[in-house]
Design an enzyme around this catalytic site. Structure first.
Site, PDB file in Angstrom:
ATOM      1  N   ARG A  57       0.825  -1.211   0.000  1.00 40.04           N
ATOM      2  CA  ARG A  57       0.000   0.000   0.000  1.00 40.04           C
ATOM      3  C   ARG A  57       0.858   1.260   0.000  1.00 40.04           C
ATOM      4  O   ARG A  57       0.426   2.324  -0.444  1.00 40.04           O
ATOM      5  CB  ARG A  57      -0.943  -0.005   1.213  1.00 40.04           C
ATOM      6  CG  ARG A  57      -1.869   1.211   1.272  1.00 40.04           C
ATOM      7  CD  ARG A  57      -2.988   1.021   2.271  1.00 40.04           C
ATOM      8  NE  ARG A  57      -2.513   0.691   3.593  1.00 40.04           N
ATOM      9  CZ  ARG A  57      -2.051   1.591   4.485  1.00 40.04           C
ATOM     10  NH1 ARG A  57      -1.989   2.877   4.156  1.00 40.04           N
ATOM     11  NH2 ARG A  57      -1.658   1.199   5.677  1.00 40.04           N
ATOM     12  N   TYR A 110     -14.801  16.069 -17.079  1.00 37.58           N
ATOM     13  CA  TYR A 110     -15.294  14.701 -17.066  1.00 37.58           C
ATOM     14  C   TYR A 110     -16.440  14.559 -16.059  1.00 37.58           C
ATOM     15  O   TYR A 110     -16.395  15.135 -14.964  1.00 37.58           O
ATOM     16  CB  TYR A 110     -14.142  13.760 -16.724  1.00 37.58           C
ATOM     17  CG  TYR A 110     -14.549  12.345 -16.407  1.00 37.58           C
ATOM     18  CD1 TYR A 110     -15.325  11.599 -17.285  1.00 37.58           C
ATOM     19  CD2 TYR A 110     -14.153  11.749 -15.214  1.00 37.58           C
ATOM     20  CE1 TYR A 110     -15.702  10.305 -16.995  1.00 37.58           C
ATOM     21  CE2 TYR A 110     -14.521  10.446 -14.912  1.00 37.58           C
ATOM     22  CZ  TYR A 110     -15.295   9.735 -15.800  1.00 37.58           C
ATOM     23  OH  TYR A 110     -15.670   8.452 -15.497  1.00 37.58           O
ATOM     24  N   ASP A 182      -6.038  17.680 -15.694  1.00 33.59           N
ATOM     25  CA  ASP A 182      -6.266  16.321 -16.180  1.00 33.59           C
ATOM     26  C   ASP A 182      -5.769  16.260 -17.620  1.00 33.59           C
ATOM     27  O   ASP A 182      -6.335  16.888 -18.512  1.00 33.59           O
ATOM     28  CB  ASP A 182      -7.755  15.979 -16.096  1.00 33.59           C
ATOM     29  CG  ASP A 182      -8.047  14.523 -16.455  1.00 33.59           C
ATOM     30  OD1 ASP A 182      -7.239  13.911 -17.187  1.00 33.59           O
ATOM     31  OD2 ASP A 182      -9.084  13.997 -16.020  1.00 33.59           O
ATOM     32  N   LYS A 207      -6.491   4.733 -19.864  1.00 28.68           N
ATOM     33  CA  LYS A 207      -6.724   5.194 -21.227  1.00 28.68           C
ATOM     34  C   LYS A 207      -5.457   5.051 -22.082  1.00 28.68           C
ATOM     35  O   LYS A 207      -4.965   3.950 -22.268  1.00 28.68           O
ATOM     36  CB  LYS A 207      -7.242   6.632 -21.183  1.00 28.68           C
ATOM     37  CG  LYS A 207      -8.376   6.886 -20.182  1.00 28.68           C
ATOM     38  CD  LYS A 207      -9.581   5.999 -20.387  1.00 28.68           C
ATOM     39  CE  LYS A 207     -10.805   6.443 -19.600  1.00 28.68           C
ATOM     40  NZ  LYS A 207     -10.700   6.379 -18.137  1.00 28.68           N
TER      41      LYS A 207
END
Length: 390
Positions: A57, A110, A182, A207
């Site tokens: 983590r 988005y 972004d 993406k």
């Protein structure tokens, strides 16, 4: 490696040394933790992102390789990889905003990000002002004493407005605000926002960076080491950490990113031109077209105009639905950036959480169709589109 071009740097990714040799491909460290002989080294690794690898983590060699690769491509000092693009966005926004703070966002973003911002407004009393993405003066006039952050998208989802990054990030920096961009639609091949004054860049690595529709992931890249360490601490506490196998697959994808982006952009260019001339199409939203509001700005800022565009049909929503149900080569599916061409209707999918007023602010009609162009032969794609349009 920083003196080399991105097309070369994506092939020659950083590798950890192994006693005088190194692997050609990045190894996959599929382990939840690491064993120590020295308690002091163990304890030190728990405190900081650049210490010994301790627990998955907190850090992992494969994840670290991805973070270093994307930070290098984006001209950043460091990066935090996350389990999804929304993991990166939430890590940044939740770490930096407090109840009562003011956020300035560009109008079109988005739908998932818009939903997060609406939730911050409702649950934490965050105030938000929306401004055009290409109007630094509107941004300057929106700044308040409580303003903390400016949020932009290099190429907006889904109607592809291009942000004036030098102008907007310049105003934010003058005012002492953190600017977050972004860069998913552009990728580091088309734009590197940190070079235009941004403080943080986020990607959905799902993406273009991974590029094969088989990975979920995200990353946040930082221009400043102190900000990086702050977000790393919050993100690891949040539990948004990237998976090593997903990171390994993303590293494989990055090595072909420049080649894929070239084809994505070329195919989008040809399809957008043909659709723009088709009598069944009322408007095409792609910044490579002279009719698009961002055409001049995009020409200055981007070497290519991206592989995603949207368009509206003369028949509105019904015509859009008929088109999407009629294509055969293009796939009716979410996401973008893979090798396959995908179509979808933003008003009922990616931006489904927005009301009519919010959709209008984003420039989205009920029948708007978004096309994420793949790398197939463009004539095959056009034949599919032409059949569907008829």
């Amino acid at each position: 490696m920083t003196d080399l071009r991105p097309e070369t740097r994506t092939v020659h990714l950083p590798q950890p040394p192994l006693n005088g040799s190194r692997p050609i491909a990045t190894p996959l460290y599929q382990t939840s933790g690491f064993v120590f002989e020295d308690p002091a080294v163990f304890a030190d690794g728990m405190k900081r992102p650049d210490g010994a690898f301790v627990y998955g983590r907190l850090s992992n060699p494969t994840v670290r390789a991805l973070e270093e690769a994307v930070a290098d491509l984006e001209s950043g000092v460091a990066a935090v990889a996350t389990a999804s693009g929304m993991g990166a966005i939430n890590s940044v926004l939740l770490a930096l905003l407090r109840p009562g703070d003011h956020l300035i966002s560009q109008n079109a973003i988005y739908g998932g990000t818009a939903s997060v911002i609406n939730d911050l407004v409702e649950r934490f009393g965050i105030e938000v002002t929306y401004v055009p993405e290409d109007d630094p003066q509107a941004l300057r006039e929106a700044i308040r004493p409580s303003t903390k952050l400016v949020y932009l998208e290099t190429i907006a989802n889904p109607v592809t407005q291009v942000a004036d990054l030098p102008g907007m990030c310049g105003v934010a920096r003058e005012a002492g605000l953190i600017s977050v961009v972004d860069n998913t639609f552009a990728s580091p091949i088309l734009c590197r926002p940190l070079e235009h004054g941004a403080d943080v860049v986020v990607h959905s690595t799902t993406k273009y960076l991974s590029g094969h529709a088989d990975v979920l992931g995200g990353v946040a890249v930082f221009a400043d080491d102190e900000l990086y360490r702050k977000i790393w601490k919050f993100s690891t506490n949040l539990g948004a950490t990237a998976d090593p196998f997903a990171s390994w697959l993303t590293l494989r994808g990055i090595q072909t990113l420049p080649l894929r982006m070239e084809r994505h952009c070329a195919n989008a260019h040809e399809l957008a031109l043909r659709l723009d001339a088709h009598p069944a199409v009322s408007v095409v939203h792609w910044p490579g077209l002279p009719s698009h509001r961002s055409y001049a700005l995009a020409g200055k800022l981007l070497p290519g105009f991206g592989g995603v565009f949207s368009f509206d049909l003369v028949g509105g929503r019904e015509a859009g639905e008929k088109f999407m149900s009629s294509v055969r080569l293009a796939l009716l599916a979410p996401s973008l950036g893979g090798v396959e061409t995908l179509v979808m209707q933003p008003s009922t999918t990616s931006h489904k959480s927005l009301n009519a007023e919010e959709l209008a602010r984003h420039g989205i009609e009920e029948g708007t169709v978004r096309v994420a162009v793949g790398i197939e032969h463009v004539e095959d794609l056009w034949a599919d589109f032409a059949r569907a349009l008829s």
